[in-house]
Scaffold this motif. Structure first.
Motif, short mmCIF file in Angstrom:
data_model
loop_
_atom_site.label_atom_id
_atom_site.label_comp_id
_atom_site.label_asym_id
_atom_site.label_seq_id
_atom_site.Cartn_x
_atom_site.Cartn_y
_atom_site.Cartn_z
N LEU A 27 0.68 -1.01 0.09
CA LEU A 27 -0.18 -0.12 0.09
C LEU A 27 0.67 1.25 0.11
N LEU A 28 2.11 1.20 0.68
CA LEU A 28 2.75 1.77 0.23
C LEU A 28 3.37 2.48 -1.01
N LEU A 29 3.75 1.93 -1.56
CA LEU A 29 3.93 1.78 -3.27
C LEU A 29 3.80 3.26 -3.83
N GLU A 30 2.50 3.15 -3.84
CA GLU A 30 2.25 4.98 -4.77
C GLU A 30 2.44 5.98 -3.39
N TYR A 31 3.36 6.32 -2.59
CA TYR A 31 4.04 7.20 -1.69
C TYR A 31 5.29 7.23 -1.75
N ARG A 32 6.19 6.42 -2.63
CA ARG A 32 6.94 6.25 -2.70
C ARG A 32 8.01 7.60 -3.19
N ARG A 33 7.70 8.30 -4.60
CA ARG A 33 8.31 9.11 -5.02
C ARG A 33 7.85 10.49 -4.14
N LEU A 34 6.74 10.50 -3.36
CA LEU A 34 6.84 11.44 -2.41
C LEU A 34 8.54 11.93 -1.29
N PRO A 35 8.49 13.35 -1.65
CA PRO A 35 9.86 13.96 -0.95
C PRO A 35 9.86 13.40 0.29
N GLY A 36 10.88 13.05 0.91
CA GLY A 36 10.69 12.56 2.53
C GLY A 36 10.27 11.16 2.99
#
Length: 241
Positions: A39-48
């Protein structure tokens, strides 16, 4: 020639079957837990976003799933099987840490900030509703206690009345002493009333002679002590027109 006897394999016991069934359940739970990491894959490219920790968590989840696979699990020694269960705890803690960092990175985005603000508003509404329900329950409970006390008070006050005629002899005696002709006193009724500003809680109607010898109906209120049935106060007598 004698027949060749083949070695027999003992059938698994009932306890062994139960343990294997239980382990399949544990394996399924660990597998679902590991899959939630995706579920965390969609946030991988976010800063931090904790990129390194995410891949370490994914690898740990994969190894933990294999570790709990019954075909592998029951081939291990007792110590390694215990370790498989124990390692679930730090894995959950690691998941929680990485997940919180991932969601924090999302909430720093404009879209995530809106989602978080909406969630906070919903949480505040639910908290307010819960507080209102708790306050309503407190008021209802307090009302129930008050009602119980009032009922007890009324029961004790009713015990002061005579069983015949529902009369208060002590009140009648004191009222007679104020009359022009006590012997002409005629009781009509005595009832409990809602306490007034003076605390009078009973009302008595009676007939008595006036100064001209005529019988007139009158009403008087009084305060009766419900604990000992004593007369504590007698109000002004009101003569009917």
């Amino acid at each position: 020639m004698s027949e060749l006897e083949l070695p027999t394999v003992p059938a698994p016991s009932l306890a062994s079957k139960a343990l294997r069934s239980l382990q399949w359940i544990v394996f399924s739970l660990v597998l679902v837990l590991a899959l939630t990491i995706l579920l965390l894959l969609e946030y991988r490219r976010l800063p931090g976003f904790p990129e390194t920790a995410f891949w370490l968590l994914l690898a740990a989840g994969f190894l933990l799933v294999l570790w709990h696979l019954p075909k592998i699990f029951f081939g291990l020694s007792r110590g390694w099987r215990i370790a498989a269960y124990v390692c679930v705890i730090p894995f959950l803690a690691f998941w929680g840490q990485v997940g919180s960092q991932g969601y924090a990175a999302y909430h720093r985005t404009p879209e995530g900030a809106k989602v978080k603000a909406k969630q906070l508003a919903e949480d505040a509404r639910l908290a307010k509703d819960e507080a209102e329900r708790a306050e309503s329950k407190r008021i209802l409970d307090a009302g129930a206690v008050t009602q119980a006390k009032l009922q007890d008070y009324n029961d004790r006050l009713e015990d002061c009345f005579s069983s015949f005629g529902h009369r208060l002899v002590a009140l009648e005696t004191e009222v007679k002493e104020t009359l022009h002709n006590p012997g002409a006193f005629e009781h009509i009724e005595t009832i409990t009333i809602v306490p007034d500003e003076q605390g009078n809680n009973v009302g008595m109607r009676f007939r008595a002679e006036n100064g001209f010898g005529a019988l007139r109906a009158a009403t008087v209120k009084a305060r009766i002590n419900a604990n000992d049935c004593s007369v504590q106060n007698i109000g002004e007598t009101v003569v009917a027109d």
